[in-house]
Each structure stands twice: as structure tokens, then as C-alpha cells.
Design an enzyme around this catalytic site. Structure first.
Site, PDB file in Angstrom:
ATOM      1  N   SER A 189      52.984  84.454   5.000  1.00  0.00           N
ATOM      2  CA  SER A 189      53.928  83.205   5.111  1.00  0.00           C
ATOM      3  C   SER A 189      54.979  83.425   3.999  1.00  0.00           C
ATOM      4  O   SER A 189      55.375  82.293   3.518  1.00  0.00           O
ATOM      5  CB  SER A 189      53.199  81.859   5.246  1.00  0.00           C
ATOM      6  OG  SER A 189      52.490  81.792   6.468  1.00  0.00           O
ATOM      7  N   ASN A 242      57.360  93.777   7.834  1.00  0.00           N
ATOM      8  CA  ASN A 242      56.454  94.037   9.175  1.00  0.00           C
ATOM      9  C   ASN A 242      57.087  93.504  10.390  1.00  0.00           C
ATOM     10  O   ASN A 242      56.732  92.240  10.584  1.00  0.00           O
ATOM     11  CB  ASN A 242      55.090  93.796   8.780  1.00  0.00           C
ATOM     12  CG  ASN A 242      54.136  94.131   9.777  1.00  0.00           C
ATOM     13  OD1 ASN A 242      54.565  94.742  10.989  1.00  0.00           O
ATOM     14  ND2 ASN A 242      52.947  93.996   9.425  1.00  0.00           N
ATOM     15  N   HIS A 270      46.167  96.790   8.253  1.00  0.00           N
ATOM     16  CA  HIS A 270      46.527  95.605   8.550  1.00  0.00           C
ATOM     17  C   HIS A 270      45.587  94.576   9.184  1.00  0.00           C
ATOM     18  O   HIS A 270      44.818  95.008   9.914  1.00  0.00           O
ATOM     19  CB  HIS A 270      47.802  95.229   9.531  1.00  0.00           C
ATOM     20  CG  HIS A 270      48.363  94.060   9.293  1.00  0.00           C
ATOM     21  ND1 HIS A 270      48.093  92.887  10.058  1.00  0.00           N
ATOM     22  CD2 HIS A 270      49.654  93.585   8.595  1.00  0.00           C
ATOM     23  CE1 HIS A 270      48.719  91.938   9.596  1.00  0.00           C
ATOM     24  NE2 HIS A 270      49.709  92.162   8.886  1.00  0.00           N
ATOM     25  N   GLU A 329      45.602  92.527  11.236  1.00  0.00           N
ATOM     26  CA  GLU A 329      45.618  92.257  12.826  1.00  0.00           C
ATOM     27  C   GLU A 329      44.983  93.551  13.454  1.00  0.00           C
ATOM     28  O   GLU A 329      44.540  93.515  14.520  1.00  0.00           O
ATOM     29  CB  GLU A 329      46.916  92.121  13.233  1.00  0.00           C
ATOM     30  CG  GLU A 329      47.517  90.543  12.911  1.00  0.00           C
ATOM     31  CD  GLU A 329      48.950  90.441  12.399  1.00  0.00           C
ATOM     32  OE1 GLU A 329      49.666  91.384  12.830  1.00  0.00           O
ATOM     33  OE2 GLU A 329      49.055  89.295  12.166  1.00  0.00           O
ATOM     34  N   LYS A 371      56.247  93.766  13.302  1.00  0.00           N
ATOM     35  CA  LYS A 371      55.008  93.515  14.313  1.00  0.00           C
ATOM     36  C   LYS A 371      55.584  93.740  15.658  1.00  0.00           C
ATOM     37  O   LYS A 371      56.453  94.675  15.758  1.00  0.00           O
ATOM     38  CB  LYS A 371      54.199  92.074  14.133  1.00  0.00           C
ATOM     39  CG  LYS A 371      53.723  91.811  12.636  1.00  0.00           C
ATOM     40  CD  LYS A 371      53.141  90.604  12.367  1.00  0.00           C
ATOM     41  CE  LYS A 371      52.758  90.341  11.082  1.00  0.00           C
ATOM     42  NZ  LYS A 371      51.867  89.332  10.944  1.00  0.00           N
ATOM     43  N   GLY A 405      51.046  84.233   9.364  1.00  0.00           N
ATOM     44  CA  GLY A 405      51.613  83.419  10.525  1.00  0.00           C
ATOM     45  C   GLY A 405      51.294  81.949  10.558  1.00  0.00           C
ATOM     46  O   GLY A 405      51.478  81.544  11.647  1.00  0.00           O
ATOM     47  N   GLU A 412      47.043  90.402   1.609  1.00  0.00           N
ATOM     48  CA  GLU A 412      47.334  89.661   2.517  1.00  0.00           C
ATOM     49  C   GLU A 412      46.233  88.583   3.044  1.00  0.00           C
ATOM     50  O   GLU A 412      45.338  89.177   3.848  1.00  0.00           O
ATOM     51  CB  GLU A 412      47.940  90.262   3.666  1.00  0.00           C
ATOM     52  CG  GLU A 412      49.206  91.140   3.590  1.00  0.00           C
ATOM     53  CD  GLU A 412      50.039  91.410   4.798  1.00  0.00           C
ATOM     54  OE1 GLU A 412      50.943  90.816   5.147  1.00  0.00           O
ATOM     55  OE2 GLU A 412      49.246  91.949   5.758  1.00  0.00           O
TER      56      GLU A 412
HETATM   57  P1  13P Z   1      53.678  86.186   8.167  1.00  0.00           P
HETATM   58  O1  13P Z   1      54.814  86.520   7.158  1.00  0.00           O
HETATM   59  O2  13P Z   1      54.321  86.123   9.469  1.00  0.00           O
HETATM   60  O3  13P Z   1      52.627  85.288   7.573  1.00  0.00           O
HETATM   61  O4  13P Z   1      52.973  87.687   8.207  1.00  0.00           O
HETATM   62  C1  13P Z   1      52.483  88.397   7.070  1.00  0.00           C
HETATM   63  C2  13P Z   1      52.062  89.555   7.421  1.00  0.00           C
HETATM   64  O5  13P Z   1      51.093  89.770   8.278  1.00  0.00           O
HETATM   65  C3  13P Z   1      52.865  90.882   7.017  1.00  0.00           C
HETATM   66  O6  13P Z   1      52.185  92.017   7.371  1.00  0.00           O
END
Ligand code: 13P
Length: 250
Positions: free
Chosen positions: A213, A9, A95, A97, A11, A173, A167
């Protein structure tokens, strides 16, 4: 035997040139073996060009979101058929976010999942608890609600086109990964829930990815757990070598 699925992803990262060079790096480093599926989810602005580069490779294309209407006065939104027209096979929905920054609730996510499936897209459906919820020991309740509401009205047949991505928000992150045991515990809970709500066969076949992560250093131990069928990778998918190393662990 479930096949592992590693998805990146991206982002809100990578302009068009950067996207092309990242995906070219991924393609050139991928072996030919068919042991795991690989999906890249670049920003909308790069989908078409990335699709041109992955043609005739094993890499599949996904988008990071979409709206649940086909067309109309929805400024800034993207429809499923638009995604299909640039080669998307998958779409990430729900997601954290999107839920937390853009206020998407279970009801909206459910509408999006239904529309995506009806349009022939496969869905990577994200769920996961916050740190406060984990500390309150309500992880299972949170995940259960997200699944029950998000998959409301979804048929057993549709389930073949859904990947669930667990997740935990506190691991996204932050560099703080769930331990393989913590992740396995929730994954096994999710699989049981799918078995109870759909069927044992569907539960045995559904891919449940872990995200939060995931890095080359921790991918192999996470992926060695019986109910962890892949990874949804954020930060570590932005460099071809680290993404490839996670794919190699699978
Ligand atoms: P990170 O791997 O940066 O923690 O992000 C995970 C994520 O949100 C994938 O959709």
C-alpha cells in the site's frame, strides 16, 4: 550512500496497449536526474514491447516470476534466458502472492534465486509476514527464516545483485500501510541479519525496499527512514501520475 530504487509490480494488470500507454506516460513524466533507479515489471505478454519503449531511458525492465530450469516440458513456465531475450534485467521472486496462491515454498524460491543470478538477472527477493504472524509477535522469526532459506548457498558476490523487498502481507492491496516506524524496525532487523550472515559491507550496500500500500501520500515518510531504500509498488504503479509522484518522493 545507497541509491533509492522504486519498482512497479504491475501484477496481472494491463494488456499490451494499456502497458504501452502506461510506460509511455511514465517515461514522459520522468526527469533526467539520476537520484533514484526506476524499474517496471509488466506482465510477460508486454515485456518485449515495453522494452522497446524504455530503450535509451533510465527505466529498467523486470519480470514478475520465472522458473528455475532453462527449457523443457514445463507447460506455462518462463525461463531466465527467455526473460533476458526480451530485455529483462530484473526478476521478482518469492512474492507473497506466489507463495500463498501458487504454493511456492522457500526451497523453490531458493532454486529460482540461484538460477536467476547464474543467468545474469538481478533479483528482487520478497519476504514478509502475515497478519496472524505479526499478531503472534513472530515477524522477525518469519522474516529471518525466509531470508536464511531463500538465500541458502548464495555467495557474497551474488548479494550485489539482490534487492530485498519487505512486504508485510497484511499491508498488500489492503490500503493498510505499515507505519514508517514498523517498517523501519523490520528493515533494520533485516540489515543486521545480512551483516551477521554475510558482512557489514554487504549489509550497508544492499537495497531493502518496502512494499504494501505504498501511495503518493505515504511514500515520502516511509522513504525518509534510514533503512528504507525504496519501494515495491502494486496498485499505485498502475497510473503514471501516482507512480511518478512516488518516484519524485524518492
Ligand atoms: P500494493 O501496493 O497494491 O499494496 O501491492 C504491493 C505489492 O505486492 C508489490 O509487490
Amino acid at each position: 550512500m545507497r541509491k533509492k530504487v522504486i519498482a512497479g509490480n504491475w501484477k496481472m494488470n494491463k494488456d499490451l496497449n494499456e502497458s504501452q500507454s502506461l510506460v509511455s506516460g511514465i517515461i514522459s513524466g520522468l526527469g533526467n536526474d539520476d537520484k533514484c533507479d526506476v524499474i517496471v515489471c509488466p506482465p510477460y505478454t508486454s515485456l518485449n514491447e515495453v522494452h522497446a519503449l524504455i530503450k535509451n531511458t533510465k527505466v529498467k525492465l523486470g519480470a514478475q516470476n520465472m522458473f528455475y530450469e532453462e527449457s523443457g516440458a514445463y507447460t506455462g513456465e518462463i525461463s531466465p534466458s527467455m526473460l533476458k531475450s526480451v530485455g529483462c534485467e530484473y526478476v521478482i521472486l518469492g512474492h507473497s502472492e506466489r507463495r500463498n496462491i501458487f504454493g511456492e515454498g522457500d526451497e523453490m524460491i531458493n532454486k529460482k534465486i540461484k538460477k536467476a543470478l547464474e543467468s545474469g538477472l538481478k533479483v528482487i527477493f520478497c519476504i514478509g509476514e502475515s497478519l496472524a504472524q505479526r499478531e503472534e509477535s513472530i515477524t522477525n522469526d518469519v522474516v529471518k527464516n525466509q531470508i536464511v532459506n531463500g538465500l541458502n548457498g548464495i555467495t557474497s558476490d551474488d548479494m550485489k545483485n539482490i534487492i530485498i523487498a519487505y512486504e508485510p502481507i497484511w499491508a498488500i492491496g489492503t490500503g493498510k500501510t505499515a507505519t514508517p516506524e514498523q517498517a523501519q524496525e523490520v528493515h533494520s532487523f533485516i540489515r543486521n541479519l545480512i551483516s551477521n550472515n554475510f558482512s557489514n559491507e554487504i549489509a550497508e550496500n544492499i537495497v531493502i525496499q518496502y512494499g504494501g500500500s505504498v501511495k503518493p501520500e505515504n511514500a515520502a515518510t516511509l522513504l525518509s527512514k534510514p533503512d528504507i531504500d525504496g519501494a515495491l509498488v502494486g496498485g499505485a504503479c498502475l497510473k503514471a501520475d501516482s507512480f511518478l509522484s512516488i518516484v519524485a518522493s524518492a
